[in-house]
Write a protein that holds these residues in place. Structure first.
Motif, PDB file in Angstrom:
ATOM      1  N   ARG A  68       0.511  12.814  30.002  1.00  0.00           N
ATOM      2  CA  ARG A  68       0.907  11.824  31.012  1.00  0.00           C
ATOM      3  C   ARG A  68       1.632  10.621  30.427  1.00  0.00           C
ATOM      4  O   ARG A  68       2.435  10.003  31.105  1.00  0.00           O
ATOM      5  N   SER A  69       1.381  10.295  29.180  1.00  0.00           N
ATOM      6  CA  SER A  69       2.034   9.113  28.601  1.00  0.00           C
ATOM      7  C   SER A  69       3.409   9.436  28.023  1.00  0.00           C
ATOM      8  O   SER A  69       4.320   8.627  28.107  1.00  0.00           O
ATOM      9  N   THR A  70       3.566  10.621  27.444  1.00  0.00           N
ATOM     10  CA  THR A  70       4.841  10.953  26.807  1.00  0.00           C
ATOM     11  C   THR A  70       5.658  11.984  27.590  1.00  0.00           C
ATOM     12  O   THR A  70       6.813  12.210  27.288  1.00  0.00           O
ATOM     13  N   GLU A  71       5.006  12.619  28.577  1.00  0.00           N
ATOM     14  CA  GLU A  71       5.610  13.699  29.367  1.00  0.00           C
ATOM     15  C   GLU A  71       5.945  14.931  28.525  1.00  0.00           C
ATOM     16  O   GLU A  71       6.636  15.834  28.963  1.00  0.00           O
ATOM     17  N   GLU A  72       5.430  14.975  27.302  1.00  0.00           N
ATOM     18  CA  GLU A  72       5.620  16.133  26.425  1.00  0.00           C
ATOM     19  C   GLU A  72       4.710  17.266  26.885  1.00  0.00           C
ATOM     20  O   GLU A  72       3.583  17.054  27.324  1.00  0.00           O
ATOM     21  N   LEU A  73       5.218  18.506  26.801  1.00  0.00           N
ATOM     22  CA  LEU A  73       4.407  19.676  27.127  1.00  0.00           C
ATOM     23  C   LEU A  73       3.600  20.090  25.902  1.00  0.00           C
ATOM     24  O   LEU A  73       4.164  20.318  24.830  1.00  0.00           O
ATOM     25  N   ILE A  74       2.291  20.207  26.069  1.00  0.00           N
ATOM     26  CA  ILE A  74       1.379  20.537  24.981  1.00  0.00           C
ATOM     27  C   ILE A  74       0.768  21.904  25.272  1.00  0.00           C
ATOM     28  O   ILE A  74       0.201  22.112  26.344  1.00  0.00           O
ATOM     29  N   PRO A  75       0.862  22.852  24.335  1.00  0.00           N
ATOM     30  CA  PRO A  75       0.272  24.176  24.578  1.00  0.00           C
ATOM     31  C   PRO A  75      -1.252  24.111  24.645  1.00  0.00           C
ATOM     32  O   PRO A  75      -1.885  23.459  23.818  1.00  0.00           O
ATOM     33  N   VAL A  76      -1.828  24.788  25.650  1.00  0.00           N
ATOM     34  CA  VAL A  76      -3.286  24.805  25.829  1.00  0.00           C
ATOM     35  C   VAL A  76      -3.821  26.211  26.051  1.00  0.00           C
ATOM     36  O   VAL A  76      -4.988  26.385  26.386  1.00  0.00           O
ATOM     37  N   GLY A  77      -2.969  27.209  25.850  1.00  0.00           N
ATOM     38  CA  GLY A  77      -3.430  28.574  26.025  1.00  0.00           C
ATOM     39  C   GLY A  77      -2.276  29.557  26.039  1.00  0.00           C
ATOM     40  O   GLY A  77      -1.109  29.172  25.893  1.00  0.00           O
ATOM     41  N   VAL A  78      -2.627  30.815  26.205  1.00  0.00           N
ATOM     42  CA  VAL A  78      -1.621  31.881  26.223  1.00  0.00           C
ATOM     43  C   VAL A  78      -1.958  32.865  27.336  1.00  0.00           C
ATOM     44  O   VAL A  78      -3.047  32.846  27.901  1.00  0.00           O
ATOM     45  N   GLY A  79      -1.007  33.745  27.625  1.00  0.00           N
ATOM     46  CA  GLY A  79      -1.212  34.776  28.626  1.00  0.00           C
ATOM     47  C   GLY A  79      -0.730  36.117  28.116  1.00  0.00           C
ATOM     48  O   GLY A  79       0.186  36.190  27.284  1.00  0.00           O
TER      49      GLY A  79
END
Length: 119
Positions: A68-79
């Motif tokens: 929310r502060s940087t708007e960077e996408l952070i990986p949190v899982g896979v499919g």
């Protein structure tokens, strides 16, 4: 935009995934490589799912959360795109969520075409 059922499932004796209950929805435009995942138990959190194009990965999708502060996408899982009796499902493997049996059904709930994320 199409919507897709996100559900908790269990496998029968033959290994086929059966839906236990819906836990959210995924949304994707047919032309997009990234979709959104909404989990009912996390109403203020939006997740993104991206179809991996590299054949060097052991997984087919990456799940992201947006900082929310940087708007960077952070990986949190896979499919993982499933095959055989479970073709048309993505098994989600989250880094933090009780993920043992969470799936996306690639058959749209509101349209007759498949999810653009299908690898």
């Amino acid at each position: 935009m199409n919507s897709f059922d996100v559900f908790r499932g269990s496998q029968n004796k033959k290994g086929q995934v059966l839906k236990v209950r819906s836990v959210g929805l995924a949304y994707c435009d047919e032309s997009s490589q990234i979709g959104e995942i909404h989990i009912n138990d996390l109403p203020h959190q939006l997740f993104y799912i991206y179809a991996e194009e590299s054949i060097n990965h052991t997984f087919d999708y990456t799940i992201f959360i947006q900082d929310r502060s940087t708007e960077e996408l952070i990986p949190v899982g896979v499919g993982y795109l499933l095959v055989g009796d479970n073709a048309g499902l993505i098994r989600l493997d989250w880094d933090f969520y009780n993920n043992s049996n969470i799936y996306i059904n690639l058959t749209p709930q509101n349209n007759k075409t498949s999810l653009g994320l299908a690898a």
